[in-house]
Motif scaffolding. Sequence first.
Motif, PDB file in Angstrom:
ATOM      1  N   TRP A 138     -63.526  49.180  86.078  1.00 53.30           N
ATOM      2  CA  TRP A 138     -62.213  48.611  85.481  1.00 53.30           C
ATOM      3  C   TRP A 138     -62.407  47.156  85.604  1.00 53.30           C
ATOM      4  O   TRP A 138     -62.166  46.392  84.765  1.00 53.30           O
ATOM      5  N   LEU A 139     -62.851  46.834  86.798  1.00 54.23           N
ATOM      6  CA  LEU A 139     -62.167  45.524  87.393  1.00 54.23           C
ATOM      7  C   LEU A 139     -63.464  44.629  86.847  1.00 54.23           C
ATOM      8  O   LEU A 139     -63.355  43.639  86.207  1.00 54.23           O
ATOM      9  N   ARG A 140     -64.633  45.146  86.638  1.00 52.15           N
ATOM     10  CA  ARG A 140     -65.801  44.228  86.203  1.00 52.15           C
ATOM     11  C   ARG A 140     -65.453  44.110  84.662  1.00 52.15           C
ATOM     12  O   ARG A 140     -65.897  42.784  84.155  1.00 52.15           O
ATOM     13  N   TYR A 141     -65.016  45.140  83.873  1.00 49.14           N
ATOM     14  CA  TYR A 141     -64.931  44.833  82.518  1.00 49.14           C
ATOM     15  C   TYR A 141     -63.910  44.102  82.104  1.00 49.14           C
ATOM     16  O   TYR A 141     -63.697  43.172  81.348  1.00 49.14           O
ATOM     17  N   ALA A 142     -62.618  44.197  83.203  1.00 51.76           N
ATOM     18  CA  ALA A 142     -61.276  43.261  83.069  1.00 51.76           C
ATOM     19  C   ALA A 142     -61.677  41.731  83.032  1.00 51.76           C
ATOM     20  O   ALA A 142     -61.502  41.026  82.239  1.00 51.76           O
ATOM     21  N   ILE A 143     -62.511  41.307  84.319  1.00 47.42           N
ATOM     22  CA  ILE A 143     -63.139  40.183  84.498  1.00 47.42           C
ATOM     23  C   ILE A 143     -63.920  39.760  83.265  1.00 47.42           C
ATOM     24  O   ILE A 143     -63.446  38.171  82.934  1.00 47.42           O
ATOM     25  N   ASP A 144     -64.935  40.389  82.795  1.00 48.14           N
ATOM     26  CA  ASP A 144     -65.698  39.900  81.627  1.00 48.14           C
ATOM     27  C   ASP A 144     -64.891  39.535  80.227  1.00 48.14           C
ATOM     28  O   ASP A 144     -65.313  38.873  79.684  1.00 48.14           O
ATOM     29  N   ARG A 145     -63.580  40.442  80.255  1.00 47.70           N
ATOM     30  CA  ARG A 145     -62.782  40.257  79.177  1.00 47.70           C
ATOM     31  C   ARG A 145     -61.703  39.192  79.199  1.00 47.70           C
ATOM     32  O   ARG A 145     -61.164  38.645  78.108  1.00 47.70           O
ATOM     33  N   ASP A 146     -61.739  38.690  80.481  1.00 44.27           N
ATOM     34  CA  ASP A 146     -60.613  37.588  80.770  1.00 44.27           C
ATOM     35  C   ASP A 146     -61.120  36.219  80.894  1.00 44.27           C
ATOM     36  O   ASP A 146     -61.682  36.000  81.934  1.00 44.27           O
ATOM     37  N   PRO A 147     -61.200  35.254  79.814  1.00 41.16           N
ATOM     38  CA  PRO A 147     -61.766  34.031  80.051  1.00 41.16           C
ATOM     39  C   PRO A 147     -61.287  33.312  81.163  1.00 41.16           C
ATOM     40  O   PRO A 147     -62.031  32.220  81.431  1.00 41.16           O
ATOM     41  N   SER A 148     -60.007  33.650  81.320  1.00 36.71           N
ATOM     42  CA  SER A 148     -59.431  32.650  82.551  1.00 36.71           C
ATOM     43  C   SER A 148     -59.951  33.091  83.999  1.00 36.71           C
ATOM     44  O   SER A 148     -59.575  32.275  85.000  1.00 36.71           O
ATOM     45  N   MET A 149     -60.443  34.327  84.151  1.00 37.50           N
ATOM     46  CA  MET A 149     -61.109  34.585  85.506  1.00 37.50           C
ATOM     47  C   MET A 149     -62.453  33.893  85.589  1.00 37.50           C
ATOM     48  O   MET A 149     -63.274  33.736  84.850  1.00 37.50           O
ATOM     49  N   PRO A 150     -62.503  33.408  86.979  1.00 41.41           N
ATOM     50  CA  PRO A 150     -63.808  32.666  87.405  1.00 41.41           C
ATOM     51  C   PRO A 150     -65.017  33.959  87.423  1.00 41.41           C
ATOM     52  O   PRO A 150     -64.602  35.237  87.563  1.00 41.41           O
ATOM     53  N   ALA A 151     -66.222  33.390  87.136  1.00 41.16           N
ATOM     54  CA  ALA A 151     -67.271  34.538  87.130  1.00 41.16           C
ATOM     55  C   ALA A 151     -67.276  34.987  88.814  1.00 41.16           C
ATOM     56  O   ALA A 151     -66.824  33.945  89.755  1.00 41.16           O
ATOM     57  N   SER A 152     -67.623  36.051  89.170  1.00 44.43           N
ATOM     58  CA  SER A 152     -67.708  36.525  90.233  1.00 44.43           C
ATOM     59  C   SER A 152     -69.119  37.540  90.466  1.00 44.43           C
ATOM     60  O   SER A 152     -69.408  38.176  89.402  1.00 44.43           O
ATOM     61  N   ARG A 153     -69.346  37.871  91.551  1.00 47.10           N
ATOM     62  CA  ARG A 153     -70.584  38.490  91.897  1.00 47.10           C
ATOM     63  C   ARG A 153     -70.059  40.090  91.544  1.00 47.10           C
ATOM     64  O   ARG A 153     -69.040  40.408  91.995  1.00 47.10           O
TER      65      ARG A 153
END
Length: 200
Positions: A138-153
């Motif tokens: 869920w977190l991986r999906y949410a991070i990828d969908r939210d452009p305001s989130m920085p890229a993370s490993r």
Amino acid sequence: MSPVRAFRPVVHRSALAELAAHGYHGTRLDAIAERAGVEEAEVLAMAPDLDRLLADAIVNGYEEWRSQREDWMPIGAGESLRSHLYDTLLSQARRLADPPPLVVAGIALLMEDLPDDLPAVAVCREHRSQAVSEMTAWLRYAIDRDPSMPASRPETSRQCAEILVAAFEGYVVGAVVGDAPEPVGFTEVLLGLVLHALGS
């Protein structure tokens, strides 16, 4: 419907209540039968031993728990990870402020010094691992969908999921002993930890 099938749910709920109240070593078949209002022989007809009965009760309780929860829903259009995660964590904190026997029993089994090969312990470990995997996805999906989130490993999402699971386990222990933090404050601290870990 067979007689055993008819009273299986009440026996499973009784087994979880006994386990939550007394821990693994304090849980007895006769007490489960008494709580369920059935004969001990009828309880034994459901499982070959206490541990198998507890494992079955945990599996059935977990399926019921999952069917009733609405957490970790997909992020909708225009939603940020921050706001959606806050709402999800707060909902879970409020729900666990008075934790059901299933949750208390599961955490107790994981905290007790018990062999990993006991079926009830193995089932709890499997469910905990599944919860971490679902939160990670869920977190991986949410991070990828939210452009305001920085890229993370990718492993950062798993570390955050581990933080969430461990924090809620501690929260439940606090609730059981009457010392759980207030849900809103707990959620704000937990959200801050996760967002910091994600670099936001």
